[in-house]
Enzyme design. Structure first.
Site, PDB file in Angstrom:
ATOM      1  CB  CYS A  47      -0.542  -0.201   0.849  1.00 25.08           C
ATOM      2  SG  CYS A  47      -2.442  -1.498   1.338  1.00 25.08           S
TER       3      CYS A  47
ATOM      4  CG  HIS B 191      -2.935   4.211   1.770  1.00 26.45           C
ATOM      5  ND1 HIS B 191      -3.825   2.960   1.204  1.00 26.45           N
ATOM      6  CD2 HIS B 191      -3.208   2.295   3.083  1.00 26.45           C
ATOM      7  CE1 HIS B 191      -3.707   2.067   0.968  1.00 26.45           C
ATOM      8  NE2 HIS B 191      -3.408   1.382   2.464  1.00 26.45           N
TER       9      HIS B 191
ATOM     10  CG  ASN C 297      -6.286  -0.459   1.586  1.00 27.89           C
ATOM     11  OD1 ASN C 297      -5.949  -0.138   0.577  1.00 27.89           O
ATOM     12  ND2 ASN C 297      -5.819  -0.940   2.722  1.00 27.89           N
TER      13      ASN C 297
HETATM   14  C1  LIG Z   1      -8.767  -4.771  10.930  1.00 31.29           C
HETATM   15  C2  LIG Z   1      -9.417  -2.899  11.363  1.00 31.29           C
HETATM   16  C3  LIG Z   1     -10.627  -2.950  10.891  1.00 31.29           C
HETATM   17  C4  LIG Z   1     -10.173  -4.860  12.612  1.00 31.29           C
HETATM   18  O1  LIG Z   1     -10.595  -3.010  13.824  1.00 31.29           O
HETATM   19  P1  LIG Z   1     -10.516  -3.656  15.253  1.00 31.29           P
HETATM   20  O2  LIG Z   1     -11.034  -2.361  15.523  1.00 31.29           O
HETATM   21  O3  LIG Z   1      -8.628  -3.084  15.199  1.00 31.29           O
HETATM   22  O4  LIG Z   1     -11.007  -4.600  15.829  1.00 31.29           O
HETATM   23  P2  LIG Z   1     -10.045  -6.375  16.335  1.00 31.29           P
HETATM   24  O5  LIG Z   1      -9.076  -7.074  15.129  1.00 31.29           O
HETATM   25  O6  LIG Z   1      -9.816  -5.791  17.512  1.00 31.29           O
HETATM   26  O7  LIG Z   1     -11.410  -7.126  16.360  1.00 31.29           O
HETATM   27  C5  LIG Z   1     -12.945  -6.739  17.534  1.00 31.29           C
HETATM   28  C6  LIG Z   1     -13.756  -7.675  16.890  1.00 31.29           C
HETATM   29  O8  LIG Z   1     -14.119  -7.287  15.489  1.00 31.29           O
HETATM   30  C7  LIG Z   1     -13.711  -8.630  15.108  1.00 31.29           C
HETATM   31  N1  LIG Z   1     -14.578  -8.376  13.630  1.00 31.29           N
HETATM   32  C8  LIG Z   1     -13.130  -8.387  12.858  1.00 31.29           C
HETATM   33  N2  LIG Z   1     -13.439  -8.354  11.825  1.00 31.29           N
HETATM   34  C9  LIG Z   1     -15.263  -8.157  11.901  1.00 31.29           C
HETATM   35  C10 LIG Z   1     -16.310  -8.146  10.990  1.00 31.29           C
HETATM   36  N3  LIG Z   1     -15.805  -7.518   9.192  1.00 31.29           N
HETATM   37  N4  LIG Z   1     -17.247  -7.876  11.043  1.00 31.29           N
HETATM   38  C11 LIG Z   1     -17.597  -8.446  12.485  1.00 31.29           C
HETATM   39  N5  LIG Z   1     -16.441  -8.624  13.540  1.00 31.29           N
HETATM   40  C12 LIG Z   1     -15.301  -8.849  13.088  1.00 31.29           C
HETATM   41  C13 LIG Z   1     -13.435  -9.043  15.450  1.00 31.29           C
HETATM   42  O9  LIG Z   1     -13.196 -11.136  15.157  1.00 31.29           O
HETATM   43  C14 LIG Z   1     -13.076  -9.797  16.684  1.00 31.29           C
HETATM   44  O10 LIG Z   1     -14.130 -10.131  17.726  1.00 31.29           O
HETATM   45  P3  LIG Z   1     -13.611 -10.483  19.101  1.00 31.29           P
HETATM   46  O11 LIG Z   1     -13.461  -9.624  19.790  1.00 31.29           O
HETATM   47  O12 LIG Z   1     -14.810 -11.374  19.367  1.00 31.29           O
HETATM   48  O13 LIG Z   1     -11.867 -11.606  19.114  1.00 31.29           O
HETATM   49  C15 LIG Z   1      -8.751  -2.216  12.148  1.00 31.29           C
HETATM   50  O14 LIG Z   1      -8.020  -2.788  13.092  1.00 31.29           O
HETATM   51  C16 LIG Z   1      -7.562  -1.630  10.936  1.00 31.29           C
HETATM   52  O15 LIG Z   1      -7.942  -1.074  10.047  1.00 31.29           O
HETATM   53  N6  LIG Z   1      -6.425  -1.772  11.384  1.00 31.29           N
HETATM   54  C17 LIG Z   1      -5.643  -0.850  10.083  1.00 31.29           C
HETATM   55  C18 LIG Z   1      -5.363  -2.147   8.691  1.00 31.29           C
HETATM   56  C19 LIG Z   1      -4.772  -1.726   7.726  1.00 31.29           C
HETATM   57  O16 LIG Z   1      -4.272  -0.087   8.115  1.00 31.29           O
HETATM   58  N7  LIG Z   1      -4.684  -2.493   6.323  1.00 31.29           N
HETATM   59  C20 LIG Z   1      -4.176  -1.980   5.475  1.00 31.29           C
HETATM   60  C21 LIG Z   1      -2.675  -1.907   5.761  1.00 31.29           C
HETATM   61  S1  LIG Z   1      -1.994  -0.875   3.749  1.00 31.29           S
END
Ligand SMILES: CC(C)(COP(=O)(O)OP(=O)(O)OC[C@H]1O[C@@H](n2cnc3c(N)ncnc32)[C@H](O)[C@@H]1OP(=O)(O)O)[C@@H](O)C(=O)NCCC(=O)NCCS
Length: 321
Positions: free
Chosen positions: A114, A248, A278
């Site tokens: 990315c 980004h 994304n």
């Molecule tokens: C991926 C992202 C959206 C997840 O959000 P978050 O608030 O960090 O959530 P977590 O990963 O801590 O997960 C929280 C809960 O949601 C759940 N969950 C994950 N994806 C889910 C979805 N699509 N729908 C519902 N629940 C979901 C997880 O399983 C977790 O459940 P649990 O608490 O029972 O274990 C976030 O971390 C993010 O955007 N990170 C950066 C990613 C990024 O920049 N990627 C690209 C880089 S180029």
């Protein structure tokens, strides 16, 4: 002093759209969860016949028309893509052939993920500034839908497909003022697409993106904050000198925290995330194209572009548009 200036931009998004309601039928998720945690409402998905090459061609032709430049005048082609047409020849060489030109350097940046567009723009800028070339076509093109595991709700809801392109050319007028690139392989496992050529797969699901989202979130906020300080300091500028953040598009909460860091209102941030998700290395040129085309970004505005991705790799550019 020679600068590289943005002469034109272009974009391409596949016709097919998957909404969050569609995602609810594919994995155990909800529209509300996706919007609240990411800011994404829908994403474009490439049709079977569409590839990084076909989308790059469409975005590039639009950028060249916008710049008033013919393919024969292009001095270098760089395509940032984690989803190339083939391992080789490069997608950029295949595009060069489609554009009916030959001779100028053409290559892909495949592994900067990315952050790919920031790396590609920086390289092209250095060649223009040095006087080695007069113009470059810099593209981000991705079919992320082919490298996400559609049974993994933690990644498949995040990504989309598309291409963005920028033509930059040599100018006496200030344009790209500085670019800043970084990488740190100690975070190699936070985000990866670990497939290895000719080797048995050592990670289950190695053909698909692997991501520890919450760790990456924290890393991104920290590295981008430092990157902004570095970029402003290198140019002797203050936060108030920046008119636009072109980030980004990974997560709306990361973008909001970056806007806050720069004391910018959210209407000074180019955002495509809700409609496009994304799109990896395509997200920055897509956001730039949109904000220029709809007249929000104007000539003379000071733009800060930033990207981060697998590696980790990250980078910024300060541009007087
Ligand atoms: C991926 C992202 C959206 C997840 O959000 P978050 O608030 O960090 O959530 P977590 O990963 O801590 O997960 C929280 C809960 O949601 C759940 N969950 C994950 N994806 C889910 C979805 N699509 N729908 C519902 N629940 C979901 C997880 O399983 C977790 O459940 P649990 O608490 O029972 O274990 C976030 O971390 C993010 O955007 N990170 C950066 C990613 C990024 O920049 N990627 C690209 C880089 S180029």
């Amino acid at each position: 002093m020679i600068y590289s200036k943005i002469l034109g931009t272009g974009a391409y998004l596949p016709e097919k759209i998957l909404t969050n309601a569609d995602m609810e039928k594919i994995v155990d998720t909800t529209h509300d969860w996706i919007v609240e945690r990411t800011g994404i409402h829908q994403r474009h998905i490439a049709a079977e016949h569409e590839t990084a090459l076909t989308m790059a061609e469409k975005a590039s032709r639009q950028a060249m028309t916008d710049a008033g430049i013919t393919p024969a005048e292009i001095g270098m082609i760089i395509i940032a893509t984690t989803t190339p047409e083939k391992m080789f020849p490069s997608t950029a060489c295949l595009l060069q052939q489609r554009l009916g030109i030959a001779g100028c350097p053409a290559f892909d940046l495949n592994s900067t993920a990315c952050a790919g567009f920031m790396y590609a723009l920086s390289i092209a800028d250095q060649y223009i500034k040095s006087g080695a070339i007069k113009s470059a076509l810099v593209i981000g093109s991705e079919v992320m839908s082919r490298v996400v595991d559609w049974s993994d709700r933690t990644t498949c809801v995040l990504f989309g497909d598309g291409a963005g392109a920028v033509v930059i050319g040599a100018s006496q007028e200030p344009g790209v003022l500085s670019t800043h690139l970084h990488a740190d392989g100690t975070h190699k496992d936070v985000l990866s697409l670990p497939v290895s050529i000719g080797k048995p797969m050592d990670v289950e699901g190695a053909l698909y993106i692997q991501m520890t989202g919450n760790q990456l979130f924290k890393l991104a906020v920290n590295i981008l904050g430092d990157l902004f300080d570095e970029t402003l300091k290198a140019n002797g500028l203050k936060k108030s000198d920046i008119n636009w953040l072109v980030p980004h598009q990974a997560n709306i909460r990361i973008i909001q925290s970056m806007a806050k860091k720069l004391d910018l209102d959210m209407d000074q941030v180019a955002i495509t995330l809700p409609d496009q998700g994304n799109t990896s290395s395509a997200s920055i040129p897509l956001a730039l194209d949109k904000a220029i085309r709809d007249g929000r970004i104007k000539r003379g505005d000071m733009l800060l572009l930033e990207g981060f991705g697998g590696g980790l790799a990250w980078g910024s550019a300060l541009i007087k548009y």
